[in-house]
Design a protein around this motif. Structure first.
Motif, PDB file in Angstrom:
ATOM      1  N   ALA A  25      11.280  -7.227  -4.108  1.00 58.46           N
ATOM      2  CA  ALA A  25      10.853  -8.262  -2.835  1.00 58.46           C
ATOM      3  C   ALA A  25       9.662  -7.702  -2.484  1.00 58.46           C
ATOM      4  O   ALA A  25       9.062  -6.439  -2.634  1.00 58.46           O
ATOM      5  CB  ALA A  25      11.936  -7.803  -1.730  1.00 58.46           C
ATOM      6  N   VAL A  26       8.896  -8.694  -2.023  1.00 59.07           N
ATOM      7  CA  VAL A  26       7.565  -8.539  -1.452  1.00 59.07           C
ATOM      8  C   VAL A  26       7.315  -7.855  -0.062  1.00 59.07           C
ATOM      9  O   VAL A  26       8.182  -8.491   0.865  1.00 59.07           O
ATOM     10  CB  VAL A  26       6.780  -9.849  -1.416  1.00 59.07           C
ATOM     11  CG1 VAL A  26       5.402  -9.536  -0.712  1.00 59.07           C
ATOM     12  CG2 VAL A  26       6.548 -10.594  -2.479  1.00 59.07           C
ATOM     13  N   ASP A  27       7.187  -6.681   0.036  1.00 60.89           N
ATOM     14  CA  ASP A  27       7.068  -5.788   1.442  1.00 60.89           C
ATOM     15  C   ASP A  27       6.105  -6.501   2.426  1.00 60.89           C
ATOM     16  O   ASP A  27       4.962  -6.025   2.211  1.00 60.89           O
ATOM     17  CB  ASP A  27       7.313  -4.474   1.221  1.00 60.89           C
ATOM     18  CG  ASP A  27       7.217  -3.651   2.633  1.00 60.89           C
ATOM     19  OD1 ASP A  27       7.502  -4.420   3.535  1.00 60.89           O
ATOM     20  OD2 ASP A  27       6.807  -2.692   2.476  1.00 60.89           O
ATOM     21  N   GLY A  28       6.382  -7.498   2.933  1.00 61.40           N
ATOM     22  CA  GLY A  28       5.152  -8.042   4.033  1.00 61.40           C
ATOM     23  C   GLY A  28       5.618  -8.405   5.297  1.00 61.40           C
ATOM     24  O   GLY A  28       7.026  -8.050   5.720  1.00 61.40           O
ATOM     25  N   PRO A  29       4.732  -8.972   6.021  1.00 58.95           N
ATOM     26  CA  PRO A  29       5.493  -9.420   7.482  1.00 58.95           C
ATOM     27  C   PRO A  29       6.786 -10.416   7.455  1.00 58.95           C
ATOM     28  O   PRO A  29       7.455 -10.219   8.305  1.00 58.95           O
ATOM     29  CB  PRO A  29       4.299 -10.270   7.812  1.00 58.95           C
ATOM     30  CG  PRO A  29       2.896  -9.512   7.322  1.00 58.95           C
ATOM     31  CD  PRO A  29       3.681  -9.532   5.745  1.00 58.95           C
ATOM     32  N   ALA A  30       6.955 -11.200   6.382  1.00 58.41           N
ATOM     33  CA  ALA A  30       7.914 -11.792   6.392  1.00 58.41           C
ATOM     34  C   ALA A  30       9.313 -11.280   6.337  1.00 58.41           C
ATOM     35  O   ALA A  30      10.251 -11.481   6.919  1.00 58.41           O
ATOM     36  CB  ALA A  30       7.927 -13.269   5.491  1.00 58.41           C
ATOM     37  N   LEU A  31       9.225 -10.247   5.349  1.00 56.99           N
ATOM     38  CA  LEU A  31      10.296  -9.512   5.221  1.00 56.99           C
ATOM     39  C   LEU A  31      10.890  -8.584   6.067  1.00 56.99           C
ATOM     40  O   LEU A  31      11.766  -8.269   6.703  1.00 56.99           O
ATOM     41  CB  LEU A  31      10.067  -8.462   3.981  1.00 56.99           C
ATOM     42  CG  LEU A  31      11.431  -7.996   3.192  1.00 56.99           C
ATOM     43  CD1 LEU A  31      12.589  -8.864   2.878  1.00 56.99           C
ATOM     44  CD2 LEU A  31      11.115  -6.832   2.310  1.00 56.99           C
ATOM     45  N   ARG A  32       9.656  -7.930   6.750  1.00 55.74           N
ATOM     46  CA  ARG A  32       9.858  -6.963   7.985  1.00 55.74           C
ATOM     47  C   ARG A  32      10.369  -7.983   9.345  1.00 55.74           C
ATOM     48  O   ARG A  32      11.191  -7.534  10.038  1.00 55.74           O
ATOM     49  CB  ARG A  32       8.834  -6.244   8.085  1.00 55.74           C
ATOM     50  CG  ARG A  32       8.350  -5.346   7.309  1.00 55.74           C
ATOM     51  CD  ARG A  32       7.011  -4.274   7.690  1.00 55.74           C
ATOM     52  NE  ARG A  32       5.771  -5.092   7.687  1.00 55.74           N
ATOM     53  CZ  ARG A  32       5.100  -5.275   6.565  1.00 55.74           C
ATOM     54  NH1 ARG A  32       5.425  -4.469   5.333  1.00 55.74           N
ATOM     55  NH2 ARG A  32       3.851  -5.811   6.587  1.00 55.74           N
ATOM     56  N   SER A  33      10.144  -9.164   9.383  1.00 53.08           N
ATOM     57  CA  SER A  33      10.380  -9.846  10.453  1.00 53.08           C
ATOM     58  C   SER A  33      12.171 -10.125  10.366  1.00 53.08           C
ATOM     59  O   SER A  33      12.630 -10.416  11.386  1.00 53.08           O
ATOM     60  CB  SER A  33       9.783 -11.218  10.645  1.00 53.08           C
ATOM     61  OG  SER A  33      10.169 -12.093   9.545  1.00 53.08           O
ATOM     62  N   GLN A  34      12.513 -10.205   8.847  1.00 54.58           N
ATOM     63  CA  GLN A  34      13.887 -10.656   8.915  1.00 54.58           C
ATOM     64  C   GLN A  34      14.681  -9.294   9.181  1.00 54.58           C
ATOM     65  O   GLN A  34      15.637  -9.140   9.746  1.00 54.58           O
ATOM     66  CB  GLN A  34      14.383 -10.607   7.127  1.00 54.58           C
ATOM     67  CG  GLN A  34      13.687 -12.117   6.951  1.00 54.58           C
ATOM     68  CD  GLN A  34      14.231 -12.504   5.532  1.00 54.58           C
ATOM     69  OE1 GLN A  34      15.468 -11.821   5.096  1.00 54.58           O
ATOM     70  NE2 GLN A  34      13.293 -12.811   4.698  1.00 54.58           N
ATOM     71  N   ALA A  35      14.004  -8.160   8.881  1.00 55.26           N
ATOM     72  CA  ALA A  35      14.990  -6.819   9.226  1.00 55.26           C
ATOM     73  C   ALA A  35      14.808  -6.646  10.851  1.00 55.26           C
ATOM     74  O   ALA A  35      15.855  -6.431  11.504  1.00 55.26           O
ATOM     75  CB  ALA A  35      14.130  -5.691   8.799  1.00 55.26           C
ATOM     76  N   PHE A  36      13.742  -7.165  11.482  1.00 57.37           N
ATOM     77  CA  PHE A  36      13.623  -7.119  13.129  1.00 57.37           C
ATOM     78  C   PHE A  36      14.567  -8.108  13.547  1.00 57.37           C
ATOM     79  O   PHE A  36      15.291  -7.897  14.515  1.00 57.37           O
ATOM     80  CB  PHE A  36      12.034  -7.619  13.499  1.00 57.37           C
ATOM     81  CG  PHE A  36      12.041  -7.966  14.944  1.00 57.37           C
ATOM     82  CD1 PHE A  36      12.060  -6.993  15.889  1.00 57.37           C
ATOM     83  CD2 PHE A  36      12.169  -9.124  15.300  1.00 57.37           C
ATOM     84  CE1 PHE A  36      12.011  -7.558  17.429  1.00 57.37           C
ATOM     85  CE2 PHE A  36      12.077  -9.410  16.698  1.00 57.37           C
ATOM     86  CZ  PHE A  36      11.815  -8.732  17.661  1.00 57.37           C
ATOM     87  N   ALA A  37      14.808  -9.044  13.085  1.00 57.85           N
ATOM     88  CA  ALA A  37      15.661 -10.220  13.628  1.00 57.85           C
ATOM     89  C   ALA A  37      17.203  -9.524  13.530  1.00 57.85           C
ATOM     90  O   ALA A  37      18.172 -10.467  14.179  1.00 57.85           O
ATOM     91  CB  ALA A  37      15.697 -11.395  12.927  1.00 57.85           C
ATOM     92  N   ARG A  38      17.637  -8.903  12.695  1.00 60.85           N
ATOM     93  CA  ARG A  38      18.950  -8.030  12.564  1.00 60.85           C
ATOM     94  C   ARG A  38      19.261  -7.243  13.856  1.00 60.85           C
ATOM     95  O   ARG A  38      20.344  -7.081  14.047  1.00 60.85           O
ATOM     96  CB  ARG A  38      19.059  -7.383  11.068  1.00 60.85           C
ATOM     97  CG  ARG A  38      19.094  -8.397  10.097  1.00 60.85           C
ATOM     98  CD  ARG A  38      19.116  -7.559   8.652  1.00 60.85           C
ATOM     99  NE  ARG A  38      19.350  -8.720   7.556  1.00 60.85           N
ATOM    100  CZ  ARG A  38      20.359  -8.498   6.810  1.00 60.85           C
ATOM    101  NH1 ARG A  38      21.378  -7.544   7.113  1.00 60.85           N
ATOM    102  NH2 ARG A  38      20.495  -9.562   5.902  1.00 60.85           N
ATOM    103  N   THR A  39      18.246  -6.898  14.533  1.00 61.14           N
ATOM    104  CA  THR A  39      18.525  -5.853  15.456  1.00 61.14           C
ATOM    105  C   THR A  39      18.089  -6.323  17.034  1.00 61.14           C
ATOM    106  O   THR A  39      18.297  -5.842  17.710  1.00 61.14           O
ATOM    107  CB  THR A  39      17.580  -4.614  15.022  1.00 61.14           C
ATOM    108  OG1 THR A  39      16.176  -4.723  15.130  1.00 61.14           O
ATOM    109  CG2 THR A  39      18.153  -3.822  14.088  1.00 61.14           C
TER     110      THR A  39
END
Length: 205
Positions: A41-55
């Motif tokens: 997976a590409v570790d970028g803002p889109a991926l990190r925003s998904q992780a943020f949205a889970r919490t």
């Protein structure tokens, strides 16, 4: 701007944490905040925003430390998601599981990744500078990185803060000389747009 990605994330609701960590050690996964992503997976803002949205609540606008992490200027998110509360949500009950702020944020001060609103690099830099938390060399370097992403120099930001009414602008301007002295490895000063043809000196005092 709305950026999307289809990379899946895994967490303890899918596999036990012990198994997820074992897959990290084997090189099959890597951590993204409290979640895990496949090695490809590409570790970028889109991926990190998904992780943020889970919490964080679905209405939340990621700001301050959470926004800085999503933009890639720090390695880990804050222990508790830091969010700005939209006007329509103010006055209601808020979860103690998020660190909330009540600020006015214009539409052009946010970006959207996978449906998650995040304060822009420039707005994130301003919010962090205006905060009352301790400010050291690492913080100055992070602000410098955010300003690079925004294409704004410390001197240009100082001009903007001089006429701003945002709370904490005085503190922010006092911190800007440290930001101007901060140097990102491998990035030339010219890339930060040092003070222009008017002949005014860079903000280093």
């Amino acid at each position: 701007m709305n950026t999307t990605t289809s990379a899946p994330l895994l967490d303890a609701d899918i596999l036990p944490v012990v198994e997820l960590l074992a897959l990290c050690l084997d090189g099959h996964l890597f951590r993204v905040g409290d979640a895990f992503a496949p090695a490809g997976a590409v570790d970028g803002p889109a991926l990190r925003s998904q992780a943020f949205a889970r919490t964080a609540p679905g209405w939340a606008v990621a700001d301050r430390g959470s926004a800085a992490w999503i933009h890639g200027t720090r390695s880990m998110p804050p222990p508790v998601p830091q969010v700005c509360v939209p006007p329509r949500r103010r006055g209601g009950a808020l979860s103690p599981a998020v660190d909330t702020s009540h600020r006015v944020i214009a539409d052009d001060e946010t970006v959207v990744f996978d449906g998650v609103r995040v304060t822009s690099p420039l707005r994130t830099a301003i919010d962090l500078l205006c905060s009352g938390t301790p400010f050291g060399e690492g913080d100055a370097l992070e602000i410098r990185h955010l300003l690079l992403l925004a294409g704004v120099s410390p001197a240009q930001l100082d001009d903007r803060l001089r006429t701003s009414r945002q709370k904490g602008c005085g503190v922010a301007r006092q911190r800007l000389p440290a930001v101007a002295r901060a140097r990102l490895p491998g990035v030339a000063d010219a890339e930060f747009g040092r003070r222009d043809a008017a002949g005014q000196p860079p903000l280093t005092r």
